[in-house]
Write a protein that holds these residues in place. Structure first.
Motif, mmCIF file in Angstrom:
data_model
loop_
_atom_site.group_PDB
_atom_site.id
_atom_site.type_symbol
_atom_site.label_atom_id
_atom_site.label_comp_id
_atom_site.label_asym_id
_atom_site.label_seq_id
_atom_site.Cartn_x
_atom_site.Cartn_y
_atom_site.Cartn_z
ATOM 1 N N TYR A 84 0.933 -1.284 -0.057
ATOM 2 C CA TYR A 84 -0.066 -0.042 0.094
ATOM 3 C C TYR A 84 0.809 1.092 -0.137
ATOM 4 O O TYR A 84 0.507 2.066 -0.596
ATOM 5 C CB TYR A 84 -0.857 -0.089 1.371
ATOM 6 N N GLY A 85 1.691 1.229 1.017
ATOM 7 C CA GLY A 85 2.878 2.304 0.850
ATOM 8 C C GLY A 85 2.223 3.258 2.126
ATOM 9 O O GLY A 85 1.667 3.023 2.862
ATOM 10 N N THR A 86 2.481 4.653 1.911
ATOM 11 C CA THR A 86 2.260 5.569 2.842
ATOM 12 C C THR A 86 0.843 6.065 2.809
ATOM 13 O O THR A 86 0.332 6.167 1.895
ATOM 14 C CB THR A 86 3.374 6.785 3.068
ATOM 15 N N GLY A 87 0.498 6.637 4.124
ATOM 16 C CA GLY A 87 -1.044 7.177 3.906
ATOM 17 C C GLY A 87 -1.022 8.701 3.749
ATOM 18 O O GLY A 87 0.051 9.275 3.606
ATOM 19 N N ALA A 88 -2.121 9.104 3.849
ATOM 20 C CA ALA A 88 -2.400 10.599 3.490
ATOM 21 C C ALA A 88 -1.718 11.599 4.611
ATOM 22 O O ALA A 88 -1.321 12.763 4.399
ATOM 23 C CB ALA A 88 -3.790 10.957 3.575
ATOM 24 N N GLY A 89 -1.546 10.976 5.920
ATOM 25 C CA GLY A 89 -0.942 11.759 7.017
ATOM 26 C C GLY A 89 0.359 11.705 7.199
ATOM 27 O O GLY A 89 1.117 12.182 7.910
ATOM 28 N N SER A 90 1.327 10.802 5.915
ATOM 29 C CA SER A 90 2.602 10.983 6.153
ATOM 30 C C SER A 90 3.208 12.317 5.868
ATOM 31 O O SER A 90 2.692 13.025 4.508
ATOM 32 C CB SER A 90 3.220 10.032 5.028
ATOM 33 N N SER A 91 3.884 12.965 6.765
ATOM 34 C CA SER A 91 4.276 14.300 6.537
ATOM 35 C C SER A 91 5.289 14.595 5.342
ATOM 36 O O SER A 91 4.960 15.684 4.964
ATOM 37 C CB SER A 91 4.876 14.812 7.934
ATOM 38 N N GLY A 96 2.863 8.020 -0.883
ATOM 39 C CA GLY A 96 4.111 7.362 -1.548
ATOM 40 C C GLY A 96 4.535 5.980 -1.204
ATOM 41 O O GLY A 96 3.376 5.097 -0.994
ATOM 42 N N GLY A 97 5.561 5.708 -0.693
ATOM 43 C CA GLY A 97 6.016 4.352 -0.275
ATOM 44 C C GLY A 97 7.252 3.933 -0.336
ATOM 45 O O GLY A 97 8.178 4.691 -0.417
ATOM 46 N N ASN A 98 7.803 2.722 -0.086
ATOM 47 C CA ASN A 98 9.041 2.255 0.090
ATOM 48 C C ASN A 98 9.130 0.995 -0.853
ATOM 49 O O ASN A 98 8.978 -0.137 -0.102
ATOM 50 C CB ASN A 98 9.433 1.994 1.571
ATOM 51 N N HIS A 99 9.773 1.269 -2.124
ATOM 52 C CA HIS A 99 9.897 0.143 -2.980
ATOM 53 C C HIS A 99 10.814 -0.895 -2.384
ATOM 54 O O HIS A 99 11.029 -1.866 -2.882
ATOM 55 C CB HIS A 99 9.960 0.535 -4.235
ATOM 56 N N GLU A 147 7.087 6.689 -6.493
ATOM 57 C CA GLU A 147 6.398 6.103 -5.624
ATOM 58 C C GLU A 147 4.960 6.217 -5.540
ATOM 59 O O GLU A 147 4.171 5.171 -5.305
ATOM 60 C CB GLU A 147 6.940 6.493 -4.247
ATOM 61 N N ARG A 148 4.516 7.526 -5.819
ATOM 62 C CA ARG A 148 3.049 7.863 -5.795
ATOM 63 C C ARG A 148 2.369 7.178 -6.903
ATOM 64 O O ARG A 148 1.385 6.659 -6.694
ATOM 65 C CB ARG A 148 2.994 9.294 -5.983
ATOM 66 N N ARG A 149 3.093 7.289 -8.081
ATOM 67 C CA ARG A 149 2.431 6.398 -9.207
ATOM 68 C C ARG A 149 2.231 4.978 -8.834
ATOM 69 O O ARG A 149 1.192 4.277 -9.326
ATOM 70 C CB ARG A 149 3.314 6.527 -10.469
ATOM 71 N N VAL A 150 3.482 4.494 -8.457
ATOM 72 C CA VAL A 150 3.275 3.053 -7.919
ATOM 73 C C VAL A 150 2.157 2.864 -6.946
ATOM 74 O O VAL A 150 1.560 1.711 -7.215
ATOM 75 C CB VAL A 150 4.448 2.286 -7.371
ATOM 76 N N SER A 151 2.040 3.542 -5.991
ATOM 77 C CA SER A 151 0.902 3.422 -5.141
ATOM 78 C C SER A 151 -0.409 3.326 -5.822
ATOM 79 O O SER A 151 -1.327 2.643 -5.522
ATOM 80 C CB SER A 151 1.116 4.510 -3.954
ATOM 81 N N THR A 152 -0.585 4.409 -6.749
ATOM 82 C CA THR A 152 -1.899 4.654 -7.222
ATOM 83 C C THR A 152 -2.191 3.288 -8.191
ATOM 84 O O THR A 152 -3.457 2.912 -8.154
ATOM 85 C CB THR A 152 -1.774 5.672 -8.366
ATOM 86 N N TYR A 153 -1.312 2.525 -8.817
ATOM 87 C CA TYR A 153 -1.484 1.306 -9.464
ATOM 88 C C TYR A 153 -1.862 0.385 -8.831
ATOM 89 O O TYR A 153 -2.783 -0.407 -9.005
ATOM 90 C CB TYR A 153 -0.121 1.200 -10.485
#
Length: 243
Positions: A84-91, A96-99, A147-153
C-alpha cells in the motif's frame, strides 16, 4: 498436459469466486486499513482490473504470502501495508511508499520506468541503500513522484485473501499454496493458457520471467505445480470470513 492445466486453472478460479462470495467481494487497498479484522496469516491474490478470463472473472496478476521464514512475526496486514505504501498523513511523502521494502512496488516501478523511458529520472530505483551514493533523504525526495504512481497503480488492483494460519516456515501450508498457485498460473516457458492483455504493464518489466509468466512474480514461475494444493486451498477458503 495443457488440458489438465486448464482444468486446474478453472478450479482455481472457481475457488476464488467462492472466496469472493464469502468475504463480500474483492477489496482494493485504497479502501483498506489496519483496523479491519484481518487474519494474522494468509495468502493474498491480486487481480488486474479490466482484464477478465470470462465475463465475471478478473485475471490474477500476483500471488503472495508472508512469514515463510522460521520465527517470522510478519502479519498479513503488515505485508499488504508494505504494498500500500504511506497514507495521507505522512508528513514528508503522503501516498508514496518504500519500494525497497516491497518487491511488488519495486517491479511495478521498474516497468513504469521502462514504459516511459524514465531511467535518467530514477537512476537508483531498485538499488539497495548500501549501493546508493549520496544522501538518502534526497534520493527519497527524488523517487517520491514514482512512488506515488506505484501506489496509485497497486491500490487500484482488486485483491482477495485466504485465511491460512500455520507456523512460519518454508514448509508451511501458506508457502505450499503460494508456490503452487504461482506455478499453475504462470505461462513462463510453457504453452500459454489465459494470456495477458497486450497493454499489461508487466510486459515492460526488466524481468523476462514477469514478461513471460504474466504475473508480478519471479519466484516459482518456472516450476511444476502439485495439483493437491487446490484441495488445501479449498479447505482454507471454507474457513475464511470477512474482515
Amino acid at each position: 498436459m495443457v488440458r489438465r492445466r486448464r482444468a486446474d486453472l478453472d478450479r482455481l478460479y472457481a475457488l476464488l469466486a467462492d472466496l469472493a462470495d464469502r468475504v463480500g467481494g474483492a477489496r482494493k487497498l485504497k479502501h483498506c486499513t489496519g483496523y479491519m479484522d484481518w487474519p494474522d496469516r494468509g495468502v493474498y491474490v491480486f487481480f488486474a482490473p479490466g482484464e477478465t478470463r470470462s465475463p465475471d472473472q478478473h485475471r490474477v496478476t500476483r500471488v503472495g504470502t508472508h512469514a515463510v521464514s522460521a520465527g517470522s512475526g510478519t502479519s498479513l496486514w503488515d505485508r499488504l501495508k508494505g504494498h500500500y505504501g504511506t497514507g495521507a498523513g505522512s508528513s514528508a511523502h503522503p501516498h508514496g511508499g518504500n519500494h525497497r521494502g516491497s518487491v511488488y512496488r519495486e517491479r511495478v516501478g521498474e516497468a513504469i520506468i521502462e514504459r516511459h523511458a524514465l531511467h535518467d529520472d530514477y537512476p537508483d530505483w531498485g538499488t539497495r541503500w548500501s549501493g546508493v551514493d549520496g544522501d538518502r533523504g534526497a534520493v527519497r525526495d527524488e523517487e517520491y513522484p514514482l512512488e506515488r504512481r506505484v501506489s496509485t497503480y497497486i491500490r487500484e488492483q482488486p485483491f482477495l485473501w485466504i485465511d491460512l494460519d500455520d507456523e512460519p516456515g518454508p514448509d508451511s501450508d501458506r508457502a505450499f499454496v503460494e508456490r503452487n498457485a504461482i506455478a499453475l498460473l504462470s505461462n513462463f516457458e510453457r504453452s500459454t493458457v489465459d494470456p495477458r492483455a497486450d497493454d499489461w504493464l508487466g510486459r515492460h518489466s526488466r524481468s523476462r520471467k514477469i514478461r513471460a509468466s504474466g504475473l508480478w512474480n519471479v519466484a516459482h514461475v518456472d516450476e511444476a505445480y502439485d495439483p493437491t494444493f487446490l484441495d488445501r486451498l479449498e479447505r482454507a477458503v471454507e474457513g475464511t470470513t470477512p474482515p
